[in-house]
Design an enzyme around this catalytic site. Structure first.
Site, PDB file in Angstrom:
ATOM      1  N   ASP A  39     -36.788 -58.832  47.743  1.00 30.62           N
ATOM      2  CA  ASP A  39     -36.718 -57.893  48.868  1.00 30.62           C
ATOM      3  C   ASP A  39     -37.630 -56.696  48.599  1.00 30.62           C
ATOM      4  O   ASP A  39     -37.925 -56.375  47.437  1.00 30.62           O
ATOM      5  CB  ASP A  39     -35.282 -57.393  49.040  1.00 30.62           C
ATOM      6  N   TYR A  67     -31.532 -60.293  36.709  1.00 31.04           N
ATOM      7  CA  TYR A  67     -31.772 -59.019  37.385  1.00 31.04           C
ATOM      8  C   TYR A  67     -31.004 -57.905  36.698  1.00 31.04           C
ATOM      9  O   TYR A  67     -29.935 -58.123  36.126  1.00 31.04           O
ATOM     10  CB  TYR A  67     -31.270 -59.081  38.841  1.00 31.04           C
ATOM     11  N   ASP A  81     -27.309 -53.013  51.001  1.00 30.84           N
ATOM     12  CA  ASP A  81     -28.001 -52.177  50.022  1.00 30.84           C
ATOM     13  C   ASP A  81     -28.201 -50.788  50.629  1.00 30.84           C
ATOM     14  O   ASP A  81     -27.881 -50.557  51.800  1.00 30.84           O
ATOM     15  CB  ASP A  81     -29.323 -52.803  49.547  1.00 30.84           C
ATOM     16  N   ARG A 173     -27.353 -58.408  46.264  1.00 32.52           N
ATOM     17  CA  ARG A 173     -26.734 -57.362  47.097  1.00 32.52           C
ATOM     18  C   ARG A 173     -25.394 -57.829  47.666  1.00 32.52           C
ATOM     19  O   ARG A 173     -24.466 -57.033  47.815  1.00 32.52           O
ATOM     20  CB  ARG A 173     -27.687 -56.881  48.187  1.00 32.52           C
TER      21      ARG A 173
END
Length: 289
Positions: A39, A67, A81, A173
């Site tokens: 993203d 991540y 988010d 997210r």
């Protein structure tokens, strides 16, 4: 013509496709693909495959990823988010021990409902296109695997850093949103940095700006065989190499079963191949035709 893999440290506010579009111009090559969309809010490891190396994207996109994510508790947004519109805010009275306990619910195989702001198609329409029109549609839960999930640090009264190693298709997210829901206060993702994808790590990645400014960017490309570095090497003599180039299988009864990086006598990477019961067959070829 450029062929190979380049690992980009994607900057924030760029889409993965923005990066590919810029690299098409730099390498003068139309065939460019990436392994795993990031993203715009996210930074970090974006493996980009150039030229004939795009034939390896199908293998790379299936791999697990890692991540480092920011979790903000007490806030829910429409995008899950901090770039989205705030839908709800609640007071947070969660201890680290309570958070640690809830994280245990999200390790292993879990089910996620994909967010509306995603590129998944329902009825031929991308979800984010519907979301931008204010529409919400039913989404089916999908199974994903969280291989590891650890609390790294607390960075503020309601802010935490998580490290997540997960399967393809995981929305970090959504993970943050669901953790917030499980704690009763809501939550969203405040930042995301991918530290590993397709076996490549941050130390393998180059800042996009460095690549754009390089005088000879083709020299920065890794050979496509770098992606298959965990497979053993098989070097063929010229007659056997000719057969592989012609799409034929080989009979090599002394060679153990498994997948191999197959090279010609002069060191040219020919193919990813499979040996089974003494017969070598090509999974995917990479030599120029």
């Amino acid at each position: 013509m450029a062929d190979g893999i380049i690992i980009i440290d994607k900057p924030q506010d760029w889409t993965s496709m923005d990066v590919c579009a810029k690299l098409r111009g730099i390498f003068h090559e139309r065939r460019i693909g990436h392994a795993g969309t990031l993203d715009p809010i996210a930074t970090g490891v974006l493996p980009v495959f150039v030229g004939r190396a795009t034939r390896a994207v199908e293998f790379a996109s299936e791999s697990e990823k890692e991540y480092v994510a920011g979790l903000r508790l007490g806030v829910e947004t429409n995008t899950q988010d901090t770039t989205g519109t705030v839908l709800a805010e609640r007071p947070v009275s969660v201890s680290q021990a309570e958070l640690e306990q809830v994280l245990g619910q999200f390790r292993g195989e879990i089910r996620q409902i994909p967010p509306m702001y995603s590129a998944i198609k329902v009825g031929g329409k991308k979800l984010y296109e519907l979301a931008r029109k204010g529409q919400e549609v039913e989404r089916q839960p999908r199974a994903v695997t969280i291989h590891s999930l650890t609390l790294e640090e607390q960075t503020g009264p309601a802010d935490y850093t998580l490290r997540v190693r997960c399967s393809k298709g995981t929305y970090v997210r959504t993970l943050c949103h669901d953790i917030g829901r499980a704690l009763g206060c809501g939550g969203c993702m405040s930042g995301l940095r991918r530290t590993m994808a397709a076996g490549f790590k941050l130390e393998d990645a180059l800042p996009l700006e460095q690549v754009l400014q390089a005088e000879g960017p083709a020299s920065l490309l890794l050979g496509v065989d770098a992606y298959f570095a965990d497979r053993p090497v098989l070097i063929l003599k010229p007659p056997a190499e000719k057969k592989v180039r012609n799409g034929m299988s080989l009979f090599l009864p002394e060679t153990p079963d498994g997948e191999y990086r197959v090279y010609g006598a002069e060191g040219t990477f020919l193919a990813l191949s499979r040996m089974e019961r003494g017969r070598l067959t090509t999974i995917k070829s990479f030599f120029p035709v």
